[in-house]
Design an enzyme around this catalytic site. Sequence first.
Site, PDB file in Angstrom:
ATOM      1  N   ASP A  40       7.503  -2.825   2.541  1.00  0.00           N
ATOM      2  CA  ASP A  40       8.343  -1.802   3.583  1.00  0.00           C
ATOM      3  C   ASP A  40       8.491  -1.163   4.673  1.00  0.00           C
ATOM      4  OD1 ASP A  40      10.244   0.677   3.032  1.00  0.00           O
ATOM      5  OD2 ASP A  40       8.633   2.115   2.630  1.00  0.00           O
ATOM      6  N   GLU A  77       0.670  -1.314  -0.302  1.00  0.00           N
ATOM      7  CA  GLU A  77       0.533  -0.464   0.054  1.00  0.00           C
ATOM      8  C   GLU A  77       0.839   1.329  -0.019  1.00  0.00           C
ATOM      9  OE1 GLU A  77      -3.359   0.090  -0.457  1.00  0.00           O
ATOM     10  OE2 GLU A  77      -4.068  -2.118   0.306  1.00  0.00           O
ATOM     11  N   LYS A 134       3.192  -1.415 -11.847  1.00  0.00           N
ATOM     12  CA  LYS A 134       3.801  -0.527 -11.027  1.00  0.00           C
ATOM     13  C   LYS A 134       4.662   0.157 -11.811  1.00  0.00           C
ATOM     14  CE  LYS A 134       6.586  -2.125  -7.990  1.00  0.00           C
ATOM     15  NZ  LYS A 134       8.185  -2.724  -7.157  1.00  0.00           N
ATOM     16  N   CYS A 171       7.220 -20.125 -45.242  1.00  0.00           N
ATOM     17  CA  CYS A 171       6.493 -20.027 -45.010  1.00  0.00           C
ATOM     18  C   CYS A 171       5.162 -20.818 -44.895  1.00  0.00           C
ATOM     19  CB  CYS A 171       5.368 -18.185 -44.966  1.00  0.00           C
ATOM     20  SG  CYS A 171       6.577 -17.014 -44.757  1.00  0.00           S
ATOM     21  N   SER A 194      14.440  -6.396  -2.746  1.00  0.00           N
ATOM     22  CA  SER A 194      14.510  -5.989  -4.331  1.00  0.00           C
ATOM     23  C   SER A 194      15.334  -5.767  -5.247  1.00  0.00           C
ATOM     24  CB  SER A 194      12.989  -5.120  -5.499  1.00  0.00           C
ATOM     25  OG  SER A 194      12.173  -5.281  -4.646  1.00  0.00           O
ATOM     26  N   LYS A 198       8.836 -22.205 -35.386  1.00  0.00           N
ATOM     27  CA  LYS A 198       9.983 -22.629 -36.840  1.00  0.00           C
ATOM     28  C   LYS A 198      10.403 -21.977 -37.792  1.00  0.00           C
ATOM     29  CE  LYS A 198       8.307 -22.343 -40.893  1.00  0.00           C
ATOM     30  NZ  LYS A 198       9.381 -21.784 -41.320  1.00  0.00           N
TER      31      LYS A 198
END
Length: 537
Positions: A74, A44, A141, A445, A112, A367
């Site tokens: 924190d 928060e 974030k 392709c 972190s 591929k």
Amino acid sequence: MPKADIDYSLYLVTGRELLPEGKDYYESLEESLQGGVTVVQVREKDIDTGEFVEIARRTKEITDKYNVPLLINDRIDVYLAVRCAGIHIGQSDMPLAQARALAGDDAVIGISVGNIDEAQAAIAGHADYVGVGAVWPTGSKDVTKKVKLGPDGVGRVLDVLAESKTPAVAIGGIHAPNVPFLLHGSISPNARNSLDGIAVISAVVASKTPREAAANLRNIVDSFKRVRRSAPAAPAFVLESSPVRSTEALVSGVAALMEVIQREVPLVHQITNNVVINDSANATLAIGASPIMATNPRDVADLSPAIGALLVNFGTITDKEGMLVAGRQANVNRKPLVYDPVAVGATSFRRETSKELLAHWQPTVIKGNAAEIGALAQLTEVESRGVDSVGKGFADPANVVRTLARKRAAIVVLTGEEDYLSDGDVVLRTSNGHALLGKITGSGCMTGTLVASFCAAARLHHLAGGKGSVFENDSQLVQGDMLLGALAGVLVFNCAAERAAERDDVRGPGTFRAALIDELANMPAADLVKRAKVEIL
């Protein structure tokens, strides 16, 4: 109280601002715990201390009910008020040593880290675990100014952590389709270390069904850990109940899929480049499947439940949003997804687009030619000149495809004068084809088109009670023998090319192109069995 022993497999970071409309935070939290969340961090940033303490207290009541540890982001004062398992701090928060002094020796403290230096500092400071990231861009974030590590960058950090055995979770842009690539692609360069878990926010919090979202993520992580425990160097996925097969059995399986595709007529969704749309559609029809070339994001989302397989060929990269949506939906609906990264190493735009696509969804089959596979494997032995490969090729192509298949958690098909296919364990080599294929546009392709079509047939064969194995790429269970499906696509296309080149009416590339479509439609399975040149390496 003693320090909590934490299972970091599925680490949920809360984010009330991301809740779907009408979804209560505590309701969502409890459902996510029922789905398999193993640790929760309350985060928060914009509320006063009293409200934070009340949210943390009520959150702890719920996590205690499920014996899941709770961490506080924190705020040591909030941690001390609710006396939960510990705290998590960032690089710009309180220094680790000071946090330890205030929280005490019984608190779990994570930090972190975004690079090797920060990881080394975390080890020196005796952090109990680290959160490594951001892996990919995220809307949960603000990480816009941070370097996005990607799985390779996470792996380099894990290598530093290996000796200390500090647990590590990755965070940033993580959701179900990209988790297999993250877990397997981040195994440390020296194979000494791997992630202990993943940290997610929006992948669960923003879901209207957090129980199911959490359960899916937990299953992916648990699958990865089972493979790592059984053999650290094992393939990135497993082919369950897949017998050891002879080349004769493989070719016989291809012939069986030729019959399946004629009988079942699978719908093959193709987002392909503008140069080959018509040829790819005709090739699909010729072998007995049905093509659809939709690109609009709304259109492809609605189509996904009905298709047999999806091909994403980004040769002209004009429909990126459609590619993103279609790939995610293919994963959700457990449909084979064939990725053809045309000329991926030729420009920075192509490399960046490929990274974005692979961060959003998980391919079943990749591929490409030598330059394209080399770019994805980050090898420099072969370079790209437009859509073509330049160089002598790989010294050990079998090892290249096996290694990339393990890292990307996908079947890998390397096309060329000889074709190499691998599921991360078995490597197959085929040597059919004709030189005229190099004289027409889109032969590679069209090969991707057939691979997608036969993967669809392999899935349908399994669902109908056939003896196909189950291909588990961790995030999605794609039913059917996908290695055999990929092999069928390669063999049928190349054997048809041989038949076309032998025709009396073929005078060069123009007549060869038309004859190729004819032979794709007319080739008997018995002739393919006779022509097929397959080796198990």
